[in-house]
Design a protein around this motif. Structure first.
Motif, PDB file in Angstrom:
ATOM      1  N   ASP A   1     -13.130   4.863   2.586  1.00 28.50           N
ATOM      2  CA  ASP A   1     -11.806   4.366   2.951  1.00 28.50           C
ATOM      3  C   ASP A   1     -10.904   4.492   1.721  1.00 28.50           C
ATOM      4  O   ASP A   1     -10.785   3.568   0.930  1.00 28.50           O
ATOM      5  N   THR A   2     -10.297   5.643   1.552  1.00 29.55           N
ATOM      6  CA  THR A   2      -9.493   5.890   0.351  1.00 29.55           C
ATOM      7  C   THR A   2      -8.230   5.031   0.320  1.00 29.55           C
ATOM      8  O   THR A   2      -7.726   4.718  -0.756  1.00 29.55           O
ATOM      9  N   TYR A   3      -7.731   4.630   1.478  1.00 25.31           N
ATOM     10  CA  TYR A   3      -6.562   3.750   1.507  1.00 25.31           C
ATOM     11  C   TYR A   3      -6.921   2.393   0.894  1.00 25.31           C
ATOM     12  O   TYR A   3      -6.188   1.853   0.076  1.00 25.31           O
ATOM     13  N   ALA A   4      -8.070   1.843   1.257  1.00 22.30           N
ATOM     14  CA  ALA A   4      -8.510   0.562   0.683  1.00 22.30           C
ATOM     15  C   ALA A   4      -8.760   0.712  -0.815  1.00 22.30           C
ATOM     16  O   ALA A   4      -8.435  -0.177  -1.600  1.00 22.30           O
ATOM     17  N   SER A   5      -9.330   1.846  -1.207  1.00 20.67           N
ATOM     18  CA  SER A   5      -9.585   2.092  -2.622  1.00 20.67           C
ATOM     19  C   SER A   5      -8.278   2.119  -3.406  1.00 20.67           C
ATOM     20  O   SER A   5      -8.143   1.465  -4.443  1.00 20.67           O
ATOM     21  N   ALA A   6      -7.305   2.865  -2.914  1.00 19.17           N
ATOM     22  CA  ALA A   6      -6.004   2.955  -3.601  1.00 19.17           C
ATOM     23  C   ALA A   6      -5.310   1.602  -3.639  1.00 19.17           C
ATOM     24  O   ALA A   6      -4.725   1.229  -4.661  1.00 19.17           O
ATOM     25  N   SER A   7      -5.381   0.846  -2.552  1.00 16.91           N
ATOM     26  CA  SER A   7      -4.690  -0.443  -2.512  1.00 16.91           C
ATOM     27  C   SER A   7      -5.321  -1.461  -3.455  1.00 16.91           C
ATOM     28  O   SER A   7      -4.676  -2.438  -3.823  1.00 16.91           O
ATOM     29  N   SER A   8      -6.562  -1.245  -3.888  1.00 16.60           N
ATOM     30  CA  SER A   8      -7.194  -2.185  -4.808  1.00 16.60           C
ATOM     31  C   SER A   8      -6.549  -2.151  -6.196  1.00 16.60           C
ATOM     32  O   SER A   8      -6.728  -3.069  -6.987  1.00 16.60           O
ATOM     33  N   PHE A   9      -5.788  -1.103  -6.486  1.00 13.67           N
ATOM     34  CA  PHE A   9      -5.096  -0.999  -7.774  1.00 13.67           C
ATOM     35  C   PHE A   9      -3.699  -1.614  -7.727  1.00 13.67           C
ATOM     36  O   PHE A   9      -3.032  -1.722  -8.741  1.00 13.67           O
ATOM     37  N   ARG A  10      -3.264  -2.007  -6.561  1.00 17.70           N
ATOM     38  CA  ARG A  10      -1.919  -2.530  -6.360  1.00 17.70           C
ATOM     39  C   ARG A  10      -1.852  -3.981  -6.818  1.00 17.70           C
ATOM     40  O   ARG A  10      -2.683  -4.797  -6.442  1.00 17.70           O
ATOM     41  N   VAL A  11      -0.854  -4.294  -7.635  1.00 16.77           N
ATOM     42  CA  VAL A  11      -0.704  -5.662  -8.123  1.00 16.77           C
ATOM     43  C   VAL A  11       0.607  -6.295  -7.659  1.00 16.77           C
ATOM     44  O   VAL A  11       0.857  -7.456  -7.915  1.00 16.77           O
ATOM     45  N   GLY A  12       1.441  -5.536  -6.976  1.00 14.35           N
ATOM     46  CA  GLY A  12       2.691  -6.096  -6.475  1.00 14.35           C
ATOM     47  C   GLY A  12       3.588  -4.999  -5.950  1.00 14.35           C
ATOM     48  O   GLY A  12       3.225  -3.825  -5.941  1.00 14.35           O
ATOM     49  N   GLY A  13       4.748  -5.414  -5.506  1.00 10.62           N
ATOM     50  CA  GLY A  13       5.712  -4.450  -5.008  1.00 10.62           C
ATOM     51  C   GLY A  13       5.479  -4.101  -3.545  1.00 10.62           C
ATOM     52  O   GLY A  13       4.735  -4.766  -2.842  1.00 10.62           O
ATOM     53  N   GLU A  14       6.099  -3.030  -3.143  1.00  8.90           N
ATOM     54  CA  GLU A  14       6.080  -2.644  -1.739  1.00  8.90           C
ATOM     55  C   GLU A  14       5.760  -1.162  -1.625  1.00  8.90           C
ATOM     56  O   GLU A  14       6.229  -0.371  -2.436  1.00  8.90           O
ATOM     57  N   TRP A  15       4.963  -0.799  -0.661  1.00 10.28           N
ATOM     58  CA  TRP A  15       4.691   0.606  -0.366  1.00 10.28           C
ATOM     59  C   TRP A  15       5.392   0.943   0.937  1.00 10.28           C
ATOM     60  O   TRP A  15       5.367   0.161   1.886  1.00 10.28           O
ATOM     61  N   ILE A  16       5.992   2.110   0.990  1.00 13.36           N
ATOM     62  CA  ILE A  16       6.529   2.621   2.252  1.00 13.36           C
ATOM     63  C   ILE A  16       5.639   3.786   2.653  1.00 13.36           C
ATOM     64  O   ILE A  16       5.511   4.756   1.918  1.00 13.36           O
ATOM     65  N   ILE A  17       5.006   3.666   3.803  1.00 17.27           N
ATOM     66  CA  ILE A  17       4.037   4.648   4.277  1.00 17.27           C
ATOM     67  C   ILE A  17       4.679   5.527   5.342  1.00 17.27           C
ATOM     68  O   ILE A  17       5.226   5.023   6.321  1.00 17.27           O
TER      69      ILE A  17
END
Length: 78
Positions: free
Chosen positions: A48-64
Motif C-alpha cells: 500500500d504505497t499510499y499508506a507508506s507515503a502518508s506515514s511521512f506526512r506531518v501536516g498540511g493538506e494534500w490534493i489528490i
C-alpha cells in the motif's frame, strides 16, 4: 506462501514506523517471484504505497487528482 513450478507467491502484512515523523501503519503485501536454477530471475513486490507515503506526512493538506476531470479531486487533511 504458494509455489507451483518456478513461480512463488507470498502474502502477508507488515507494520512500519517512519523514522522522523514516528507515524506507524500496517500494510498488506504480496510478492511474486520466479526461481530458475536456484536463483530469483523475477521479483515483484506490492504494498500500500499510499499508506507508506502518508506515514511521512506531518501536516498540511494534500490534493489528490484521481481522474482527468479536476472536479473529482479531493483533499486529505491532518
Amino acid at each position: 506462501m504458494i509455489a507451483e513450478d518456478e513461480t512463488v507467491a507470498v502474502f502477508g502484512q507488515f507494520t512500519y514506523t517512519s523514522v522522523y515523523a514516528k507515524n506507524t501503519f500496517t500494510s498488506p503485501f504480496s510478492i511474486k517471484a520466479k526461481v530458475q536454477n536456484g536463483l530469483i530471475s523475477f521479483f515483484q513486490f506490492m504494498e500500500d504505497t499510499y499508506a507508506s507515503a502518508s506515514s511521512f506526512r506531518v501536516g498540511g493538506e494534500w490534493i489528490i487528482q484521481q481522474d482527468a476531470d479536476p472536479t473529482k479531486n479531493f483533499k486529505v487533511s491532518a
